[in-house]
Design a protein around this motif. Structure first.
Motif, PDB file in Angstrom:
ATOM      1  N   THR A  10      56.110  82.987  31.050  1.00 39.41           N
ATOM      2  CA  THR A  10      55.596  82.310  32.240  1.00 39.41           C
ATOM      3  C   THR A  10      54.262  82.900  32.689  1.00 39.41           C
ATOM      4  O   THR A  10      53.415  82.191  33.208  1.00 39.41           O
ATOM      5  CB  THR A  10      56.604  82.390  33.397  1.00 39.41           C
ATOM      6  OG1 THR A  10      56.899  83.749  33.669  1.00 39.41           O
ATOM      7  CG2 THR A  10      57.892  81.662  33.054  1.00 39.41           C
ATOM      8  N   GLN A  11      54.063  84.205  32.478  1.00 34.18           N
ATOM      9  CA  GLN A  11      52.805  84.841  32.892  1.00 34.18           C
ATOM     10  C   GLN A  11      51.637  84.413  32.028  1.00 34.18           C
ATOM     11  O   GLN A  11      50.514  84.296  32.506  1.00 34.18           O
ATOM     12  CB  GLN A  11      52.934  86.353  32.850  1.00 34.18           C
ATOM     13  CG  GLN A  11      53.805  86.918  33.935  1.00 34.18           C
ATOM     14  CD  GLN A  11      53.843  88.426  33.874  1.00 34.18           C
ATOM     15  OE1 GLN A  11      53.679  89.029  32.824  1.00 34.18           O
ATOM     16  NE2 GLN A  11      54.062  89.042  35.016  1.00 34.18           N
ATOM     17  N   VAL A  12      51.862  84.200  30.750  1.00 38.86           N
ATOM     18  CA  VAL A  12      50.763  83.877  29.841  1.00 38.86           C
ATOM     19  C   VAL A  12      50.665  82.390  29.519  1.00 38.86           C
ATOM     20  O   VAL A  12      49.850  81.985  28.707  1.00 38.86           O
ATOM     21  CB  VAL A  12      50.850  84.695  28.535  1.00 38.86           C
ATOM     22  CG1 VAL A  12      50.784  86.172  28.819  1.00 38.86           C
ATOM     23  CG2 VAL A  12      52.093  84.350  27.763  1.00 38.86           C
ATOM     24  N   ALA A  13      51.478  81.571  30.164  1.00 41.98           N
ATOM     25  CA  ALA A  13      51.484  80.138  29.869  1.00 41.98           C
ATOM     26  C   ALA A  13      50.126  79.488  30.100  1.00 41.98           C
ATOM     27  O   ALA A  13      49.730  78.598  29.358  1.00 41.98           O
ATOM     28  CB  ALA A  13      52.553  79.437  30.703  1.00 41.98           C
ATOM     29  N   ASP A  14      49.375  79.935  31.096  1.00 40.23           N
ATOM     30  CA  ASP A  14      48.066  79.343  31.370  1.00 40.23           C
ATOM     31  C   ASP A  14      46.910  80.241  30.936  1.00 40.23           C
ATOM     32  O   ASP A  14      45.774  80.051  31.353  1.00 40.23           O
ATOM     33  CB  ASP A  14      47.943  79.004  32.853  1.00 40.23           C
ATOM     34  CG  ASP A  14      47.950  80.238  33.737  1.00 40.23           C
ATOM     35  OD1 ASP A  14      48.418  81.302  33.277  1.00 40.23           O
ATOM     36  OD2 ASP A  14      47.477  80.145  34.879  1.00 40.23           O
ATOM     37  N   ALA A  15      47.183  81.204  30.059  1.00 39.01           N
ATOM     38  CA  ALA A  15      46.144  82.136  29.607  1.00 39.01           C
ATOM     39  C   ALA A  15      45.111  81.424  28.744  1.00 39.01           C
ATOM     40  O   ALA A  15      45.436  80.503  27.992  1.00 39.01           O
ATOM     41  CB  ALA A  15      46.763  83.276  28.826  1.00 39.01           C
ATOM     42  N   ARG A  16      43.851  81.849  28.880  1.00 42.30           N
ATOM     43  CA  ARG A  16      42.793  81.315  28.016  1.00 42.30           C
ATOM     44  C   ARG A  16      42.845  81.954  26.641  1.00 42.30           C
ATOM     45  O   ARG A  16      42.458  81.341  25.650  1.00 42.30           O
ATOM     46  CB  ARG A  16      41.413  81.568  28.627  1.00 42.30           C
ATOM     47  CG  ARG A  16      41.197  80.776  29.862  1.00 42.30           C
ATOM     48  CD  ARG A  16      39.800  80.778  30.400  1.00 42.30           C
ATOM     49  NE  ARG A  16      38.995  81.943  30.086  1.00 42.30           N
ATOM     50  CZ  ARG A  16      37.751  82.092  30.483  1.00 42.30           C
ATOM     51  NH1 ARG A  16      37.173  81.159  31.184  1.00 42.30           N
ATOM     52  NH2 ARG A  16      37.063  83.161  30.191  1.00 42.30           N
ATOM     53  N   ALA A  17      43.287  83.207  26.578  1.00 44.89           N
ATOM     54  CA  ALA A  17      43.401  83.924  25.308  1.00 44.89           C
ATOM     55  C   ALA A  17      44.480  84.975  25.451  1.00 44.89           C
ATOM     56  O   ALA A  17      44.746  85.453  26.551  1.00 44.89           O
ATOM     57  CB  ALA A  17      42.073  84.572  24.948  1.00 44.89           C
ATOM     58  N   ALA A  18      45.107  85.329  24.350  1.00 43.92           N
ATOM     59  CA  ALA A  18      46.134  86.365  24.361  1.00 43.92           C
ATOM     60  C   ALA A  18      46.199  87.018  22.985  1.00 43.92           C
ATOM     61  O   ALA A  18      45.846  86.406  21.972  1.00 43.92           O
ATOM     62  CB  ALA A  18      47.496  85.776  24.714  1.00 43.92           C
ATOM     63  N   CYS A  19      46.645  88.276  22.975  1.00 44.86           N
ATOM     64  CA  CYS A  19      46.757  89.014  21.724  1.00 44.86           C
ATOM     65  C   CYS A  19      47.897  90.016  21.851  1.00 44.86           C
ATOM     66  O   CYS A  19      48.051  90.652  22.895  1.00 44.86           O
ATOM     67  CB  CYS A  19      45.445  89.736  21.439  1.00 44.86           C
ATOM     68  SG  CYS A  19      45.438  90.627  19.879  1.00 44.86           S
TER      69      CYS A  19
END
Length: 64
Positions: free
Chosen positions: A27-36
């Motif tokens: 839920t925290q990264v659902a709207d992230a522009r980028a993730a790694c």
């Protein structure tokens, strides 16, 4: 593992997680522009970004 992400407003966040915490992070990264996802072991880690500064005389001295 370490999860690093960038929010829509450009804020960089991170969390150290194990295999029991993935649902909460979804839920925290659902709207992230980028993730790694990065391993915690330093031997397996490859930096996302490297930067160097020249010395006062303008010469770049670095070991890679």
């Amino acid at each position: 593992m370490e999860l690093v992400w960038e929010t829509q407003d450009g804020m960089i966040s991170y969390a150290i997680v194990d295999d029991t915490e993935y649902q909460e992070l979804a839920t925290q990264v659902a709207d992230a522009r980028a993730a790694c996802v990065l391993p915690l072991s330093l031997d397996e880690r490859h930096p996302l970004l490297c930067a160097v500064l020249p010395d006062r005389d303008g010469v770049l001295r670095a070991r890679w």
